[in-house]
Design an enzyme around this catalytic site. Structure first.
Site, PDB file in Angstrom:
ATOM      1  N   TYR A  37      37.087  38.275  44.653  1.00 58.14           N
ATOM      2  CA  TYR A  37      36.410  39.599  43.718  1.00 58.14           C
ATOM      3  C   TYR A  37      36.014  38.946  42.380  1.00 58.14           C
ATOM      4  O   TYR A  37      35.805  37.768  42.021  1.00 58.14           O
ATOM      5  CB  TYR A  37      37.256  40.634  42.653  1.00 58.14           C
ATOM      6  CG  TYR A  37      38.484  39.859  42.582  1.00 58.14           C
ATOM      7  CD1 TYR A  37      38.617  39.463  41.255  1.00 58.14           C
ATOM      8  CD2 TYR A  37      40.587  40.075  42.470  1.00 58.14           C
ATOM      9  CE1 TYR A  37      39.680  39.117  39.719  1.00 58.14           C
ATOM     10  CE2 TYR A  37      40.503  39.474  41.503  1.00 58.14           C
ATOM     11  CZ  TYR A  37      40.890  39.594  40.583  1.00 58.14           C
ATOM     12  OH  TYR A  37      41.785  38.693  39.675  1.00 58.14           O
ATOM     13  N   CYS A  38      34.777  38.837  42.049  1.00 60.72           N
ATOM     14  CA  CYS A  38      33.738  38.831  40.921  1.00 60.72           C
ATOM     15  C   CYS A  38      33.425  37.994  41.483  1.00 60.72           C
ATOM     16  O   CYS A  38      33.753  36.747  40.129  1.00 60.72           O
ATOM     17  CB  CYS A  38      34.396  39.427  39.612  1.00 60.72           C
ATOM     18  SG  CYS A  38      33.521  38.678  38.639  1.00 60.72           S
ATOM     19  N   PRO A  39      32.162  37.221  42.564  1.00 60.98           N
ATOM     20  CA  PRO A  39      32.186  36.062  42.707  1.00 60.98           C
ATOM     21  C   PRO A  39      31.459  35.675  42.132  1.00 60.98           C
ATOM     22  O   PRO A  39      30.306  36.672  42.239  1.00 60.98           O
ATOM     23  CB  PRO A  39      31.708  35.692  44.514  1.00 60.98           C
ATOM     24  CG  PRO A  39      31.470  37.729  44.647  1.00 60.98           C
ATOM     25  CD  PRO A  39      32.864  38.693  43.775  1.00 60.98           C
TER      26      PRO A  39
END
Length: 276
Positions: free
Chosen positions: A146-148
């Site tokens: 997540y949130c790469p």
């Protein structure tokens, strides 16, 4: 470059790892904006701020545009999470008692600090925090997290942290969230549910990440040792003392509170508009 930005005559240490836990994470975004202003205008020496918030999901601007974002938010609230929208870049992240956030706030008044230098400064700081694995901490995008981003921090291909930046009034706040305790994959499952419910199979112009929980882990899991946020806080203070001759422990002073109140009002108003 990173070393020269970290080794300075004095650091201000602003610890809210305990005091902010049950407050809204909006207060932390306002605090970092305030520090950006103060440090950027050289009204304060550079600062390191630590902060922890319980059971909060921070959405990014693009997350707020999910076609069924209302359903996703209701799901999160039913599970006991507060939901806010961040004022800096990036996508959804999980904050809880096992996630330590660290902000390094620097000034550009005496020389520009480019974006890569800001990221490298935080990378160096995190490596100093964990010298036992410092040379194994890598920075590159972990697909499926997540949130790469290009400055995902990982060990052995499993992400434990992400870095973002906020720039304001000649100040720069470089922020990292460190998944210290608990299950990294369990946190990722929550964000996977956000996208599953928020999209409900619809196609969108923006490409949201396809979350693979197994690519995320906590430092406790990666290091194979019992590790708490309190343990890492001791490491933060040790590292800071090694970087400078003087560490000043200081929250906002009376003459800084008016500025903080102004930034908090802006952040709260903006968030209310986003969540209507």
């Amino acid at each position: 470059m990173a070393q020269s930005l970290l080794h300075i005559p004095q650091w201000r240490f602003f610890d809210e790892s305990m005091s902010a836990r049950n407050r809204s994470a909006l207060e932390s975004f306002a605090a970092d904006d305030t520090l950006c202003h103060l440090v950027g205008q050289q009204l304060s020496v550079p600062a390191v701020r630590t902060w922890v918030h319980e059971n909060t999901i921070v959405l990014g601007i693009q997350d707020h545009r999910l076609p069924h974002v209302g359903d996703a938010i209701r799901m999160l609230e039913e599970r006991g999470y507060r939901v806010i929208v961040r004022n800096s870049g990036g996508l959804a992240v999980v904050l809880d008692g096992g996630v330590l956030n660290i902000s390094i706030v620097l000034s550009e008044r005496e020389g520009a600090i480019d974006i890569p230098a800001g990221y490298e400064t935080m990378l160096e700081f995190v490596r100093l925090l964990f010298p036992e694995v410092g040379n194994r901490i890598e920075a590159y995008e972990i697909v499926g997290s997540y949130c790469p981003g290009s400055y995902d921090l990982s060990i052995g291909g499993r992400k434990f942290a992400g870095i973002s930046q906020r720039r304001l009034r000649s100040g720069i706040a470089v922020q990292v969230y460190l998944c210290v305790e608990g299950s990294g994959s369990a946190r990722a499952e929550i964000i996977r549910d956000v996208y599953d419910i928020g999209l409900q199979g619809e196609s969108t112009k923006f490409r949201y990440p396809s979350i693979q929980p197994e690519v995320m882990a906590s430092l406790e899991e990666l290091l194979g040792i019992p590790l708490t946020v309190a343990d890492v806080m001791i490491r933060v203070q040790t590292v800071l003392n090694g970087l400078t001759d003087r560490v000043t422990f200081s929250g906002f002073q009376a003459d800084e509170m008016e500025l903080y109140a102004s930034y908090l009002n802006r952040v709260v108003e903006r968030n209310q508009k986003m969540l209507v």
